[in-house]
Design an enzyme around this catalytic site. Structure first.
Site, short mmCIF file in Angstrom:
data_model
loop_
_atom_site.label_atom_id
_atom_site.label_comp_id
_atom_site.label_asym_id
_atom_site.label_seq_id
_atom_site.Cartn_x
_atom_site.Cartn_y
_atom_site.Cartn_z
CE LYS A 29 0.96 18.14 13.43
NZ LYS A 29 2.19 17.31 13.22
CG HIS A 36 -5.37 36.16 6.04
ND1 HIS A 36 -5.73 37.44 6.33
CD2 HIS A 36 -4.31 36.26 5.20
CE1 HIS A 36 -4.94 38.29 5.70
NE2 HIS A 36 -4.07 37.60 5.01
#
EC number: 2.7.7.23
Length: 454
Positions: free
Chosen positions: A348, A360
């Site tokens: 973000k 991951h």
């Protein structure tokens, strides 16, 4: 002549079984009436009159910021009565185009053909031939010329056999329209003021009446219940899927894609099943979109791969970059060329530099990451202190070990290495190795507690 568009949107839509006004029910995440408004703009409308009635507050809340003239129809007394409410906003020299808020699939090209078919000061009506015209007003012709429209409930046996039906969409001169509306009567089976009656008036007045037909009958279909709404949704999606394929996309199954906005695709794009595309989306050449991916207001560059079940929202994916499976790019995120994020990585307001990877289980927020960086599994940028957001900067060629927390604001210098399990609270200089783990201890002779039996 100005093009003055009148959109009829006053109906409640009782058969929808909903508190929402009928015209606000969505097709492809956009209200039916908004589809019609957008099409009106595409044909060059100079003014739009929106005739409303039921659910005025909801309509105005949804559409109020647009350039519309709001025209109230307090009582629903028929289509002729509805158009008459807009008389004060119609000039004599206007060309008036009458549309319907619950007929969302009408195409601009069809309306342009209708307007082109209209002779000077003439009336042009949009008709269509149906194998089963039951329920629709029939087009009555004499020697090939339109002389009137008769509604289903008022038609005789000969007229009921006519397959050419009235769609309700028409283009008419403003001056004559206002005169004809003033002559309408409710002396019919429905006790309503039919807009269709003006066709016979035009014939009587010697006004030239011409017709045009849509490319497909689905363009003029309305939705009175949720079954019909779903049918229109499928028709819209089929049309949108066809457009993508003609532009160069391969759809694994054209019946299993959901397009809810404006999408531009390059050549040799592969889109798997159950993909949702929403808002304004640009997809470059040779892009692969995996099954179940959701793309919202984003840019996907050439040769990028979006693996299954990833969400890309208001973000950018660079050339040769990849995301997923099960990755999430939130607003303001960007993958530079050849960057990669894997499963359960969330970004973000962050940039992942060229060739950098977060394979991951990571959260990267409010961060700028350089080129050639490795982000280990479980890495978190701790960007929020409960009141404010702070930046994390990671320079080129940094190695971040697994389960590392970066407490912002913090800068990691070029080529630094952060040991697994570290919590970084201070800036790290270029080339440094930083480890903040507690020293491992070995306790011999220790016994695990045993649960006591009751």
């Amino acid at each position: 002549m100005a093009l003055n568009v009148v959109i009829l949107a006053a109906g409640k839509g009782t058969r929808m079984r909903s508190d929402l006004p009928k015209v606000l029910h969505p097709i492809a995440h956009k209200s039916m009436v908004q589809h019609v408004i957008d099409t009106a703009h595409q044909v060059g409308s100079d003014a739009i009159q929106l005739v409303y009635g039921y659910g005025a507050d909801k309509l105005q809340a949804k559409l109020g910021e647009q350039q519309l003239n709001w025209v109230l129809q307090a009582e629903q007394l028929g289509t002729g009565h509805a158009v008459a409410q807009a008389n004060d906003n119609i000039s004599d020299d206007d060309t008036v185009l009458i549309l319907y808020g619950d007929v969302p699939l009408i195409q601009a090209s069809t309306l342009e053909a209708l307007l082109a078919a209209r002779e000077d000061n003439g009336l042009a009506i949009l008709t269509v031939n149906l194998p089963n015209p039951t329920g629709y007003g029939r087009i009555v012709r004499e020697d090939g010329n339109v002389v009137g429209i008769v509604e289903q409930k008022d038609a005789n046996a000969e007229q009921l056999a006519i397959s050419e039906i009235n769609t309700g969409i028409m283009a008419t001169p403003g001056k004559q329209l206002k005169a004809w509306l003033g002559q309408l009567s409710s002396d019919n089976a429905q006790g309503e003021y039919y807009l269709t009656d003006i066709v016979a008036m035009a014939h009587k007045d010697g006004v030239a009446i011409t017709t045009a037909q849509p490319e497909s009958a689905v363009e003029v279909e309305g939705a009175n219940n949720r079954v019909q709404l779903a049918q229109l949704e499928r028709a819209y999606q089929a049309r949108a899927a066809e457009k993508l394929m003609l532009e160069g996309a391969n759809l694994r199954d054209p019946a299993r894609i959901d397009i809810r906005g404006d999408v531009t695709v390059g050549m040799d794009v592969m889109i798997d099943i159950n993909v949702v595309i929403e808002g304004k989306v640009t997809i470059g050449n040779n892009v692969t979109i995996g099954a179940g991916a959701i793309l919202i207001d984003c840019e996907i560059s050439d040769n990028a791969v979006i693996k299954p079940y990833s969400i890309i929202e208001s973000a950018k994916v660079g050339v040769d970059a990849s995301a997923g499976p099960f990755a999430r790019l939130r607003p303001g995120a960007e993958l530079k060329q050849d960057a990669h994020i894997g499963n359960f990585v969330e970004m973000k307001k962050a940039v992942l530099g060229k060739g950098s990877k977060a394979g991951h289980l990571a959260y990267i927020g409010d961060a700028t990451i350089g080129a050639g960086v490795n982000i280990g599994a479980g890495t978190i940028t701790c960007n929020y202190d409960g009141a404010n957001k702070f930046q994390t900067i990671i320079e080129d060629n940094v190695f971040v070990g697994s389960d590392t927390q970066l407490v912002a604001p913090v800068t990691i210098g070029e080529g630094a290495t952060l040991g697994a399990g570290s919590t970084i609270t201070k800036d790290v200089a270029a080339g440094e190795l930083v480890i903040t783990r507690v020293k491992q201890r070995h306790l011999t002779g220790w016994a695990r507690p045993v649960k006591q039996k009751k």
